[in-house]
Design a protein around this motif. Structure first.
Motif, PDB file in Angstrom:
ATOM      1  N   ASN A 121       0.800  -1.228   0.000  1.00  0.00           N
ATOM      2  CA  ASN A 121       0.000   0.000   0.000  1.00  0.00           C
ATOM      3  C   ASN A 121       0.830   1.274   0.000  1.00  0.00           C
ATOM      4  O   ASN A 121       0.277   2.370   0.016  1.00  0.00           O
ATOM      5  CB  ASN A 121      -0.961  -0.001   1.199  1.00  0.00           C
ATOM      6  CG  ASN A 121      -1.957  -1.143   1.105  1.00  0.00           C
ATOM      7  OD1 ASN A 121      -2.344  -1.549   0.013  1.00  0.00           O
ATOM      8  ND2 ASN A 121      -2.357  -1.673   2.247  1.00  0.00           N
ATOM      9  N   ALA A 122       2.139   1.128  -0.017  1.00  0.00           N
ATOM     10  CA  ALA A 122       2.989   2.319  -0.088  1.00  0.00           C
ATOM     11  C   ALA A 122       2.923   2.875  -1.503  1.00  0.00           C
ATOM     12  O   ALA A 122       2.488   2.207  -2.436  1.00  0.00           O
ATOM     13  CB  ALA A 122       4.424   1.961   0.291  1.00  0.00           C
ATOM     14  N   GLY A 123       3.352   4.093  -1.686  1.00  0.00           N
ATOM     15  CA  GLY A 123       3.291   4.735  -2.998  1.00  0.00           C
ATOM     16  C   GLY A 123       4.120   4.020  -4.048  1.00  0.00           C
ATOM     17  O   GLY A 123       4.830   3.060  -3.762  1.00  0.00           O
ATOM     18  N   ASN A 124       4.022   4.511  -5.259  1.00  0.00           N
ATOM     19  CA  ASN A 124       4.779   3.945  -6.379  1.00  0.00           C
ATOM     20  C   ASN A 124       6.232   4.376  -6.308  1.00  0.00           C
ATOM     21  O   ASN A 124       6.550   5.449  -5.800  1.00  0.00           O
ATOM     22  CB  ASN A 124       4.190   4.407  -7.710  1.00  0.00           C
ATOM     23  CG  ASN A 124       2.829   3.809  -7.966  1.00  0.00           C
ATOM     24  OD1 ASN A 124       2.543   2.705  -7.506  1.00  0.00           O
ATOM     25  ND2 ASN A 124       2.000   4.527  -8.690  1.00  0.00           N
ATOM     26  N   ILE A 125       7.082   3.554  -6.869  1.00  0.00           N
ATOM     27  CA  ILE A 125       8.488   3.904  -7.018  1.00  0.00           C
ATOM     28  C   ILE A 125       8.722   4.100  -8.506  1.00  0.00           C
ATOM     29  O   ILE A 125       8.496   3.192  -9.304  1.00  0.00           O
ATOM     30  CB  ILE A 125       9.417   2.803  -6.464  1.00  0.00           C
ATOM     31  CG1 ILE A 125       9.164   2.602  -4.974  1.00  0.00           C
ATOM     32  CG2 ILE A 125      10.872   3.159  -6.733  1.00  0.00           C
ATOM     33  CD1 ILE A 125       9.949   1.460  -4.357  1.00  0.00           C
ATOM     34  N   ASN A 126       9.161   5.290  -8.881  1.00  0.00           N
ATOM     35  CA  ASN A 126       9.351   5.610 -10.282  1.00  0.00           C
ATOM     36  C   ASN A 126      10.708   5.190 -10.817  1.00  0.00           C
ATOM     37  O   ASN A 126      10.842   4.900 -12.005  1.00  0.00           O
ATOM     38  CB  ASN A 126       9.180   7.119 -10.510  1.00  0.00           C
ATOM     39  CG  ASN A 126       7.793   7.568 -10.121  1.00  0.00           C
ATOM     40  OD1 ASN A 126       7.552   7.861  -8.955  1.00  0.00           O
ATOM     41  ND2 ASN A 126       6.879   7.596 -11.069  1.00  0.00           N
ATOM     42  N   ARG A 127      11.710   5.173  -9.953  1.00  0.00           N
ATOM     43  CA  ARG A 127      13.050   4.858 -10.425  1.00  0.00           C
ATOM     44  C   ARG A 127      13.866   4.259  -9.289  1.00  0.00           C
ATOM     45  O   ARG A 127      13.777   4.705  -8.149  1.00  0.00           O
ATOM     46  CB  ARG A 127      13.730   6.140 -10.924  1.00  0.00           C
ATOM     47  CG  ARG A 127      15.100   5.906 -11.503  1.00  0.00           C
ATOM     48  CD  ARG A 127      15.617   7.151 -12.222  1.00  0.00           C
ATOM     49  NE  ARG A 127      16.904   6.852 -12.811  1.00  0.00           N
ATOM     50  CZ  ARG A 127      18.040   7.432 -12.452  1.00  0.00           C
ATOM     51  NH1 ARG A 127      18.045   8.362 -11.519  1.00  0.00           N
ATOM     52  NH2 ARG A 127      19.162   7.109 -13.022  1.00  0.00           N
ATOM     53  N   VAL A 128      14.664   3.265  -9.648  1.00  0.00           N
ATOM     54  CA  VAL A 128      15.636   2.672  -8.732  1.00  0.00           C
ATOM     55  C   VAL A 128      16.932   2.563  -9.519  1.00  0.00           C
ATOM     56  O   VAL A 128      16.924   2.103 -10.658  1.00  0.00           O
ATOM     57  CB  VAL A 128      15.190   1.280  -8.243  1.00  0.00           C
ATOM     58  CG1 VAL A 128      16.241   0.655  -7.349  1.00  0.00           C
ATOM     59  CG2 VAL A 128      13.855   1.354  -7.522  1.00  0.00           C
ATOM     60  N   ALA A 129      18.029   2.997  -8.924  1.00  0.00           N
ATOM     61  CA  ALA A 129      19.292   2.988  -9.664  1.00  0.00           C
ATOM     62  C   ALA A 129      20.481   2.868  -8.732  1.00  0.00           C
ATOM     63  O   ALA A 129      20.433   3.291  -7.579  1.00  0.00           O
ATOM     64  CB  ALA A 129      19.420   4.278 -10.484  1.00  0.00           C
ATOM     65  N   PHE A 130      21.550   2.276  -9.275  1.00  0.00           N
ATOM     66  CA  PHE A 130      22.839   2.345  -8.614  1.00  0.00           C
ATOM     67  C   PHE A 130      23.386   3.739  -8.895  1.00  0.00           C
ATOM     68  O   PHE A 130      23.245   4.267  -9.991  1.00  0.00           O
ATOM     69  CB  PHE A 130      23.808   1.293  -9.174  1.00  0.00           C
ATOM     70  CG  PHE A 130      23.512  -0.111  -8.723  1.00  0.00           C
ATOM     71  CD1 PHE A 130      23.748  -0.496  -7.414  1.00  0.00           C
ATOM     72  CD2 PHE A 130      23.016  -1.054  -9.610  1.00  0.00           C
ATOM     73  CE1 PHE A 130      23.490  -1.792  -6.992  1.00  0.00           C
ATOM     74  CE2 PHE A 130      22.764  -2.353  -9.208  1.00  0.00           C
ATOM     75  CZ  PHE A 130      22.999  -2.726  -7.904  1.00  0.00           C
ATOM     76  N   ASP A 131      24.026   4.339  -7.911  1.00  0.00           N
ATOM     77  CA  ASP A 131      24.502   5.715  -8.031  1.00  0.00           C
ATOM     78  C   ASP A 131      25.971   5.768  -7.614  1.00  0.00           C
ATOM     79  O   ASP A 131      26.290   5.593  -6.440  1.00  0.00           O
ATOM     80  CB  ASP A 131      23.648   6.624  -7.152  1.00  0.00           C
ATOM     81  CG  ASP A 131      23.924   8.095  -7.345  1.00  0.00           C
ATOM     82  OD1 ASP A 131      25.052   8.451  -7.736  1.00  0.00           O
ATOM     83  OD2 ASP A 131      23.011   8.895  -7.073  1.00  0.00           O
ATOM     84  N   LYS A 132      26.849   6.012  -8.595  1.00  0.00           N
ATOM     85  CA  LYS A 132      28.293   5.993  -8.296  1.00  0.00           C
ATOM     86  C   LYS A 132      28.756   7.170  -7.455  1.00  0.00           C
ATOM     87  O   LYS A 132      29.814   7.125  -6.852  1.00  0.00           O
ATOM     88  CB  LYS A 132      29.104   5.894  -9.582  1.00  0.00           C
ATOM     89  CG  LYS A 132      28.978   7.077 -10.499  1.00  0.00           C
ATOM     90  CD  LYS A 132      29.763   6.850 -11.762  1.00  0.00           C
ATOM     91  CE  LYS A 132      29.520   8.022 -12.711  1.00  0.00           C
ATOM     92  NZ  LYS A 132      29.969   7.751 -14.038  1.00  0.00           N
ATOM     93  N   SER A 133      27.983   8.240  -7.399  1.00  0.00           N
ATOM     94  CA  SER A 133      28.415   9.408  -6.636  1.00  0.00           C
ATOM     95  C   SER A 133      27.877   9.438  -5.212  1.00  0.00           C
ATOM     96  O   SER A 133      28.282  10.277  -4.418  1.00  0.00           O
ATOM     97  CB  SER A 133      27.983  10.690  -7.356  1.00  0.00           C
ATOM     98  OG  SER A 133      26.577  10.795  -7.344  1.00  0.00           O
TER      99      SER A 133
END
Length: 181
Positions: free
Chosen positions: A64-76
């Motif tokens: 029931n939590a909101g949507n996740i639009n993006r998931v990414a590995f982040d090198k910085s």
């Protein structure tokens, strides 16, 4: 400009635990202990695979939590924000409608870590979808999604202390036999 002081990854833990980790680092035993406990890394290498992984956990515990639009590995992430993962939510007005966007970024260093550590950081960031503060409810939710959450967080902090003391990355070439090409 002064150099940044190294973070104390073990701050807040009892002195006997932090002393034990420091002693293991000094005696060059921590790496072997961690490798015995977590011998291999995971197979998640792309942002799409990470997104699918996060969504699987989310659908099991936070339907029931909101949507996740993006998931990414982040090198910085680890370098610039001194964070291992980050959860962001922002709302924008589009043509009179409010659109919410939610993103989860995980430090790229988790590509070469055990699956348990990746799960711990993902659970941590997912818990922020329900609880913004690191309070009792937040940690209860983390433990609901990952019963070994506190041990995994401590072991990860011990590893980060190892790296900060000049230790080498441990899992960069330790994939399970089924993942080796």
């Amino acid at each position: 400009m002064q150099p940044h002081a190294s973070p104390n990854y073990l701050a807040g833990y009892p002195a006997e635990l932090t002393d034990q980790i420091k002693r293991m680092i000094g005696q060059k035993q921590l790496a072997d202990w961690l490798l015995r406990k977590y011998p291999y890394t995971h197979s998640i290498r792309s942002d799409k695979a990470l997104y699918d992984y996060v969504m699987t956990i989310k659908s099991s515990y936070l339907r029931n939590a909101g949507n996740i639009n993006r998931v990414a590995f982040d090198k910085s992430l680890h370098i610039t924000r001194n964070a291992l993962g980050i959860h962001t939510s922002k709302s924008q007005l589009h043509g009179g409608k409010l659109k919410a966007k939610c993103e989860i970024h995980v430090a790229t260093m988790f590509k070469d870590m055990p699956a348990e550590f990746l799960r711990m950081i993902v659970v941590h960031e997912l818990a922020h979808m329900k609880e913004s503060d690191h309070n009792k409810a937040f940690y209860k939710l983390c433990c609901n999604m990952e019963p070994d959450y506190h041990q995994l967080e401590f072991d990860l902090r011990a590893y980060l202390t190892w790296l900060d003391a000049g230790g080498e990355a441990l899992w960069s070439h330790r994939q399970p036999p089924s993942q080796v090409a």
